[in-house]
Design an enzyme around this catalytic site. Sequence first.
Site, PDB file in Angstrom:
ATOM      1  N   PRO A  95      10.183  17.596  -9.146  1.00  0.00           N
ATOM      2  CA  PRO A  95      11.648  17.544  -9.240  1.00  0.00           C
ATOM      3  C   PRO A  95      12.143  16.409 -10.120  1.00  0.00           C
ATOM      4  CG  PRO A  95      10.944  17.767  -6.947  1.00  0.00           C
ATOM      5  CD  PRO A  95       9.710  17.489  -7.750  1.00  0.00           C
ATOM      6  N   GLU A 122       4.386  14.510  -0.292  1.00  0.00           N
ATOM      7  CA  GLU A 122       5.430  13.628  -0.803  1.00  0.00           C
ATOM      8  C   GLU A 122       5.282  13.367  -2.305  1.00  0.00           C
ATOM      9  OE1 GLU A 122       8.167  12.422   0.888  1.00  0.00           O
ATOM     10  OE2 GLU A 122       7.426  13.944   2.280  1.00  0.00           O
TER      11      GLU A 122
END
Length: 258
Positions: A95, A122
């Site tokens: 992202p 993560e």
Amino acid sequence: MRLEFDILTLFPAMFQGPLQESIVKRAAEAGIIAARVHNIRDWAAGKHHQTDDTPYGGGGGMVMKPDPIWNAAEAVLGADMDARGRDVSVVLLTPQGRLLSHAVARELARNRRIVLICGRYEGVDERVRELLVTDEISIGDYVLSGGELPAMVVVEAVTRLLPGVLGDPGAAFEDSHAEVLLEYPQYTRPADFRGLKVPDELLSGNHAELVRWRRQQSLKRTLQRRPDLLQKAALTASDRVFLRSLGWGGEDDRNGEQ
């Protein structure tokens, strides 16, 4: 020249369908691309092939370890490790990457080899970015569970731009976003469906009228749905006249207000 994709993932089974259907499958069968999927766990050390660990400094979730990813890339690329950044791209799907666009897909299509790293948990250890990755790509401002779906998007977006992949050589250049503007409406038979008729311009046989109608519909649709794109488009004088007839404010209309 064949474009090679190598996908590094913890979930190789996710790619069984997307790489074996439709355009991607035909491109592979024609020898235009090669798409290979590699399980990162195969390069993880220890009995349990651990690919993640707790983050230094604490915090929730787990972080993908750098060594299995590096080992996988090194084994897959071989001598091409030294070609990274030239005609070989090592792309991290994240992202935090630059947003995938038609222009970015064209840029990627100039490579002869693309390695796609699918992050999970993560994210990946920062040293993967610093030592291995040459590019970072995002497919949108939202978060997914991993990079597998974005990798599939990249493979198809790039593949369809390669010569010989699409039946119509000009199709890729008429798509929405190919020339910044959104694509014009499309119709097929029947000419009348539940009272909605195909526009007369498409039935007239007048090529000039057809081209004009498509261009204006493309401009109109872009103004209605993505007015921000008009700031990037190469507009002719007649384009501007048509847009202003629809209420477009020109270059000063930064918010696309109508």
